[in-house]
Design a protein around this motif. Structure first.
Motif, short mmCIF file in Angstrom:
data_model
loop_
_atom_site.label_atom_id
_atom_site.label_comp_id
_atom_site.label_asym_id
_atom_site.label_seq_id
_atom_site.Cartn_x
_atom_site.Cartn_y
_atom_site.Cartn_z
N HIS A 17 11.78 81.06 25.03
CA HIS A 17 10.81 82.14 24.86
C HIS A 17 10.00 81.80 23.61
N VAL A 18 8.68 81.84 23.75
CA VAL A 18 7.79 81.55 22.62
C VAL A 18 7.06 82.85 22.29
N PRO A 19 7.58 83.62 21.33
CA PRO A 19 7.00 84.92 21.03
C PRO A 19 5.54 84.86 20.59
N SER A 20 5.15 83.80 19.90
CA SER A 20 3.78 83.71 19.38
C SER A 20 2.73 83.69 20.49
N ILE A 21 3.10 83.21 21.68
CA ILE A 21 2.15 83.21 22.80
C ILE A 21 2.60 84.13 23.94
N LYS A 22 3.72 84.86 23.68
CA LYS A 22 4.26 85.84 24.63
C LYS A 22 4.54 85.23 26.01
N MET A 23 5.22 84.08 26.00
CA MET A 23 5.48 83.34 27.23
C MET A 23 6.91 82.81 27.24
N PHE A 24 7.41 82.60 28.47
CA PHE A 24 8.62 81.81 28.70
C PHE A 24 8.16 80.42 29.16
N ARG A 25 9.00 79.42 28.91
CA ARG A 25 8.66 78.05 29.32
C ARG A 25 9.93 77.34 29.76
N ILE A 26 9.82 76.53 30.80
CA ILE A 26 10.94 75.72 31.26
C ILE A 26 10.72 74.28 30.81
N LEU A 27 11.79 73.66 30.35
CA LEU A 27 11.72 72.29 29.86
C LEU A 27 12.92 71.49 30.35
N LEU A 28 12.80 70.18 30.26
CA LEU A 28 13.87 69.24 30.64
C LEU A 28 14.12 68.31 29.47
N SER A 29 15.38 67.88 29.33
CA SER A 29 15.70 66.88 28.33
C SER A 29 16.94 66.11 28.76
N GLY A 30 16.97 64.86 28.41
CA GLY A 30 18.14 64.04 28.68
C GLY A 30 19.21 64.17 27.61
N THR A 31 18.86 64.84 26.50
CA THR A 31 19.80 64.97 25.38
C THR A 31 19.78 66.38 24.79
N LEU A 32 20.87 66.74 24.16
CA LEU A 32 20.90 68.03 23.44
C LEU A 32 19.96 68.00 22.24
N GLU A 33 19.75 66.81 21.67
CA GLU A 33 18.82 66.69 20.56
C GLU A 33 17.41 67.08 21.00
N GLY A 34 17.05 66.74 22.24
CA GLY A 34 15.75 67.11 22.77
C GLY A 34 15.62 68.62 22.93
N VAL A 35 16.71 69.25 23.32
CA VAL A 35 16.73 70.72 23.43
C VAL A 35 16.53 71.33 22.05
N GLU A 36 17.28 70.83 21.08
CA GLU A 36 17.19 71.36 19.71
C GLU A 36 15.79 71.18 19.15
N LEU A 37 15.16 70.06 19.42
CA LEU A 37 13.80 69.81 18.95
C LEU A 37 12.80 70.79 19.56
#
Length: 108
Positions: A17-37
């Motif tokens: 959830h990105v409150p500054s733009i009032k949106m949800f977003r779906i993302l993919l990552s091969g690593t937990l570090e990518g999620v954290e970033l």
């Protein structure tokens, strides 16, 4: 090529959830570090699942985007530089990724 790029390894599918733009977003990552970033800064992690590989992650993302299609909105490049079509309004539903993944598995 797929093996070298890590596409056959487990992947994470996550919603932020990105409150500054009032949106949800779906993302993919091969690593937990990518999620954290992706969450670093002004985003909040809403849901996260691990799937068997990149193909499964992409199918899950596409299925979720169909579920929230009525709330989707494409932001201009000035608001978001990448993934501007993978967003939906925060007034839309919060989706359980495990349910989405089960729906994908049922179709395979």
């Amino acid at each position: 090529m797929w093996l070298e790029r890590g596409w056959l390894s487990t992947h994470f599918v996550f919603v932020i959830h990105v409150p500054s733009i009032k949106m949800f977003r779906i993302l993919l990552s091969g690593t937990l570090e990518g999620v954290e970033l992706a969450v670093k800064g002004n985003a909040e992690l809403v849901d996260l699942i691990k799937v068997p590989n990149r193909h499964a992650a992409i199918l899950t993302k596409l299925e979720l985007l169909q579920w929230v299609d009525a709330w989707r909105l494409e932001l201009p490049h000035s608001k978001i530089t990448k993934g501007g079509t993978e967003l939906w309004r925060q007034a839309g539903p919060t989706v359980d990724l495990r349910s989405v993944w089960r729906a994908v598995q049922a179709e395979l």
